[in-house]
Design an enzyme around this catalytic site. Structure first.
Site, PDB file in Angstrom:
ATOM      1  N   GLU A  92      22.362 -54.147 -35.134  1.00 38.36           N
ATOM      2  CA  GLU A  92      22.682 -52.724 -35.345  1.00 38.36           C
ATOM      3  C   GLU A  92      23.848 -52.260 -34.478  1.00 38.36           C
ATOM      4  OE1 GLU A  92      20.498 -52.420 -31.539  1.00 38.36           O
ATOM      5  OE2 GLU A  92      20.356 -53.714 -33.300  1.00 38.36           O
ATOM      6  N   HIS A 126      21.537 -57.864 -31.202  1.00 40.96           N
ATOM      7  CA  HIS A 126      21.416 -56.514 -31.759  1.00 40.96           C
ATOM      8  C   HIS A 126      22.371 -56.343 -32.942  1.00 40.96           C
ATOM      9  CE1 HIS A 126      18.819 -54.411 -28.804  1.00 40.96           C
ATOM     10  NE2 HIS A 126      19.194 -55.415 -28.026  1.00 40.96           N
ATOM     11  N   CYS A 151      15.578 -58.213 -30.851  1.00 38.86           N
ATOM     12  CA  CYS A 151      15.498 -58.280 -29.394  1.00 38.86           C
ATOM     13  C   CYS A 151      14.039 -58.197 -28.939  1.00 38.86           C
ATOM     14  CB  CYS A 151      16.390 -57.210 -28.760  1.00 38.86           C
ATOM     15  SG  CYS A 151      16.727 -57.514 -27.000  1.00 38.86           S
TER      16      CYS A 151
END
Length: 231
Positions: free
Chosen positions: A211, A209, A114
């Site tokens: 994660e 993202h 990002c």
């Protein structure tokens, strides 16, 4: 075979609360270190520091992740702030740009997530769109949208099919930096990944993202590149 050490840049907040404490803190959402660990790496957090220390820090790493976070200050790419651009995080900008430069110079595998992808673009002389719509949910909530990897790219080999990804951003890549190529698009044409083919190793940025999702392949690719470099 050694387990590669992956450094992850962190936030720096003037006030954070835990237990009875309310203090300045360097912090990072747990999804980052958990994803590195799940992908087979050792995770080390890298709070902002003197940019002159970046080369020494990177020299001890096998791979580097530049994490998501606040907007990049527009002065970094020669622009005036848009009304929707957030307050600057100057210590992070300076530190993370120094980390990126050090990783590129040393050939250390690099993944930007990002904001990290946006900073990679800025580090290479590119610019950003300061506000786009419909690339996130309400405040603090990730949305999902599809991205289309470009066949034949590094990302296209890691993700050979369109995927639905967790997303939360309002800025995006505009003019590509020197040597960078787009390796994924959203359906509205937004650049969702970029990479540096001329680099001797792994250099990739993704706008989403990983994660925050359940697909570890991008991080696994970084960790595998770091493992090869460590060998």
């Amino acid at each position: 075979m050694s387990t590669p050490l992956i450094g992850i840049s962190t936030y720096l907040e003037s006030s954070a609360r835990w237990g009875v404490w309310d203090l300045p803190a360097a912090l990072l959402p747990a999804g980052y270190h958990r994803l590195v660990q799940r992908a087979g790496g050792l995770a080390a957090q890298l709070p902002p520091d003197d940019p002159g220390a970046a080369s020494a820090v990177v020299a001890r790493l096998d791979g580097l992740v530049i994490a998501g976070g606040p907007d990049v200050e527009p002065v970094r790419y020669g622009a005036e702030p848009h009304p929707r651009t957030g307050p600057p995080a100057r210590e992070r900008d300076v530190w993370e740009l120094a980390l990126i430069d050090a990783a590129l110079a040393a050939g250390v595998p690099l993944l930007g997530i990002c904001r990290g992808m946006q900073l990679l673009n800025v580090a290479r002389g590119g610019t950003l769109v300061q506000h786009v719509e419909a690339h996130g949910g309400p405040p603090g909530v990730f949305a999902q949208h599809d991205v289309r990897p470009v066949p034949g790219t590094l990302l296209g080999r890691v993700l050979p099919e369109p995927v639905s990804v967790p997303t939360y951003h309002h800025q995006a890549v505009d003019r590509l930096g020197d040597g960078l190529v787009t390796s994924a698009f959203a359906d509205d044409g937004t650049v969702e990944a970029l990479e540096l083919p001329e680099a001797p190793g792994f250099v990739l940025g993704v706008q989403w993202h990983p994660e925050a999702g359940d697909d570890p392949r991008v991080m696994e690719a970084l960790v595998e590149a770091a493992r090869k470099g460590a060998r």
